[in-house]
Every structure is written in C-alpha cells, then in structure tokens.
Design a protein around this motif. Structure first.
Motif, PDB file in Angstrom:
ATOM      1  N   MET A   1     -26.764  -1.367  22.459  1.00 51.92           N
ATOM      2  CA  MET A   1     -25.409  -1.528  21.970  1.00 51.92           C
ATOM      3  C   MET A   1     -25.063  -0.468  20.932  1.00 51.92           C
ATOM      4  N   SER A   2     -26.036  -0.087  20.131  1.00 51.81           N
ATOM      5  CA  SER A   2     -25.833   0.937  19.120  1.00 51.81           C
ATOM      6  C   SER A   2     -25.474   2.271  19.762  1.00 51.81           C
ATOM      7  N   ARG A   3     -26.084   2.605  20.873  1.00 50.89           N
ATOM      8  CA  ARG A   3     -25.796   3.848  21.599  1.00 50.89           C
ATOM      9  C   ARG A   3     -24.336   3.860  22.085  1.00 50.89           C
ATOM     10  N   MET A   4     -23.857   2.717  22.552  1.00 54.30           N
ATOM     11  CA  MET A   4     -22.481   2.602  23.023  1.00 54.30           C
ATOM     12  C   MET A   4     -21.501   2.851  21.877  1.00 54.30           C
ATOM     13  N   ARG A   5     -21.789   2.355  20.695  1.00 51.08           N
ATOM     14  CA  ARG A   5     -20.918   2.588  19.541  1.00 51.08           C
ATOM     15  C   ARG A   5     -20.864   4.071  19.187  1.00 51.08           C
ATOM     16  N   HIS A   6     -21.996   4.747  19.290  1.00 49.89           N
ATOM     17  CA  HIS A   6     -22.032   6.188  19.013  1.00 49.89           C
ATOM     18  C   HIS A   6     -21.181   6.953  20.018  1.00 49.89           C
ATOM     19  N   VAL A   7     -21.254   6.577  21.265  1.00 51.62           N
ATOM     20  CA  VAL A   7     -20.450   7.234  22.312  1.00 51.62           C
ATOM     21  C   VAL A   7     -18.968   7.012  22.035  1.00 51.62           C
ATOM     22  N   ILE A   8     -18.595   5.789  21.717  1.00 49.40           N
ATOM     23  CA  ILE A   8     -17.183   5.483  21.425  1.00 49.40           C
ATOM     24  C   ILE A   8     -16.731   6.247  20.191  1.00 49.40           C
ATOM     25  N   LEU A   9     -17.554   6.310  19.168  1.00 48.26           N
ATOM     26  CA  LEU A   9     -17.209   7.043  17.952  1.00 48.26           C
ATOM     27  C   LEU A   9     -17.028   8.531  18.250  1.00 48.26           C
ATOM     28  N   ILE A  10     -17.883   9.097  19.060  1.00 48.20           N
ATOM     29  CA  ILE A  10     -17.779  10.511  19.439  1.00 48.20           C
ATOM     30  C   ILE A  10     -16.501  10.759  20.236  1.00 48.20           C
ATOM     31  N   ILE A  11     -16.169   9.857  21.151  1.00 46.33           N
ATOM     32  CA  ILE A  11     -14.939  10.005  21.939  1.00 46.33           C
ATOM     33  C   ILE A  11     -13.715   9.953  21.023  1.00 46.33           C
ATOM     34  N   ILE A  12     -13.703   9.023  20.093  1.00 40.05           N
ATOM     35  CA  ILE A  12     -12.578   8.919  19.151  1.00 40.05           C
ATOM     36  C   ILE A  12     -12.491  10.180  18.299  1.00 40.05           C
TER      37      ILE A  12
END
Length: 181
Positions: A1-12
């Motif tokens: 789940m932590s990896r998914m948050r990093h991906v979303i943060l990078i996209i934003i």
C-alpha cells in the motif's frame, strides 16, 4: 500500500510541475484573440481601454482617446531583452503601416535607471513611433502590466481587441491589427 501512495504522490507532483510549465510557457508566447482575462493578467478583452495623456520624448502630449485609428499600446523598458528583440519589428512594421494604424510605445520610466538610458535606446533602435513616458507608473498600473513587453491592441473606437505578452514579430503585429480591421 505504501508503494501505491508513492506512485500517486509522484503522479500528482508531475501534474503540478506540468501545469506550472504550461502556465509559464503560455504567458511567454502571448495571449491574444477574444480571451477573457482576470485582474491578475490584465484588462478584459472587449473592455474600454483606460484613457491617458502622457508626454513624449519630443515634448508632445499624446492622448489615447484622440488617436482615432487602431493602436498597438506597447509597454517596455530599455533594460528588457525581449523589448530589445521586438523593437526592430515594431519599427519595420510602422514604416509600412503608419497611415492606418498607430503604435504607442509607453516607456516605463519608473523602472528605468536613467532618462539617458531610455534616450540611448530610442536613438539606437531609431524608434519612429510615439514614445511617451510613464514616469510614476500610473498608466502601467491602469493596464495592470505584470511583465514586459506587454502589448494591447485597441480598435479605433477605443476598445481592447487583444493582448499579447512577450516580444512580437512583424507578422504577429500585422496579424493582430488585421483582426481589428
């Protein structure tokens, strides 16, 4: 789940950077046509151009409402590299079209280091159109100029037809006037 948050943060983050770059580039290439603008970017297209009277280098007074033909109202300063780039285009354009249009190049004297710098610029570029001085920045403020060069194109009746931020070429000046006539 932590990896998914990093991906979303990078996209934003990439989206914010992309939007910032888009805004910066769109300001540098100009704004023209029937676009509405807000107080942050200047006066609204279609609005009555604020009237003013300023004195030119030759000691003559020029009043916008008395010109009686389409006007390119250009704001500039002698230290501005993009202003230097566009002046030869303005001079060349004006040589061929001064009978049916006017260029008023408002010098932002309140941002100049000296009157001599402005006069040297005027002579070096052989400016052949009226160059009034905005000594205290009143007219610059009325037109909400945020960056220079900024040009407003005003029709013969005194209404703003378009606005351009950044240096213009003979072709872009001609195109802006053609949209008025």
């Amino acid at each position: 789940m932590s990896r998914m948050r990093h991906v979303i943060l990078i996209i934003i983050l990439l989206g914010v950077i992309g939007f910032t770059l888009y805004e910066a580039l769109s300001d540098s290439i100009g704004v023209s046509g029937n676009l509405e603008s807000d107080p942050e970017t200047g006066l609204e297209i279609g609005a009555k151009a604020p009237d003013f009277t300023l004195e030119t280098l030759e000691g003559e007074e020029i009043t916008l409402s008395e010109v009686g033909k389409p006007v390119m109202l250009n704001f500039w300063a002698s230290w501005c590299p993009p202003c230097k780039a566009e002046m030869p285009h303005m001079v060349n354009f004006y040589e061929s079209r001064s009978d049916d249009v006017e260029i008023i190049a408002v010098n932002m004297m309140h941002q100049e280091s000296s009157v001599e710098d402005m006069k040297a610029f005027h002579d070096d570029y052989q400016l052949n159109f009226p160059v009034p001085f905005d000594e205290d920045g009143t007219v610059t403020g009325m037109y909400q100029v945020k960056s220079i060069p900024t040009s407003y194109f005003v029709n013969a009746e005194g209404y703003i037809e378009s606005k351009y931020i950044g240096p213009m070429t003979e072709r872009s000046i001609s195109s802006a006037f053609d949209k008025i006539n």
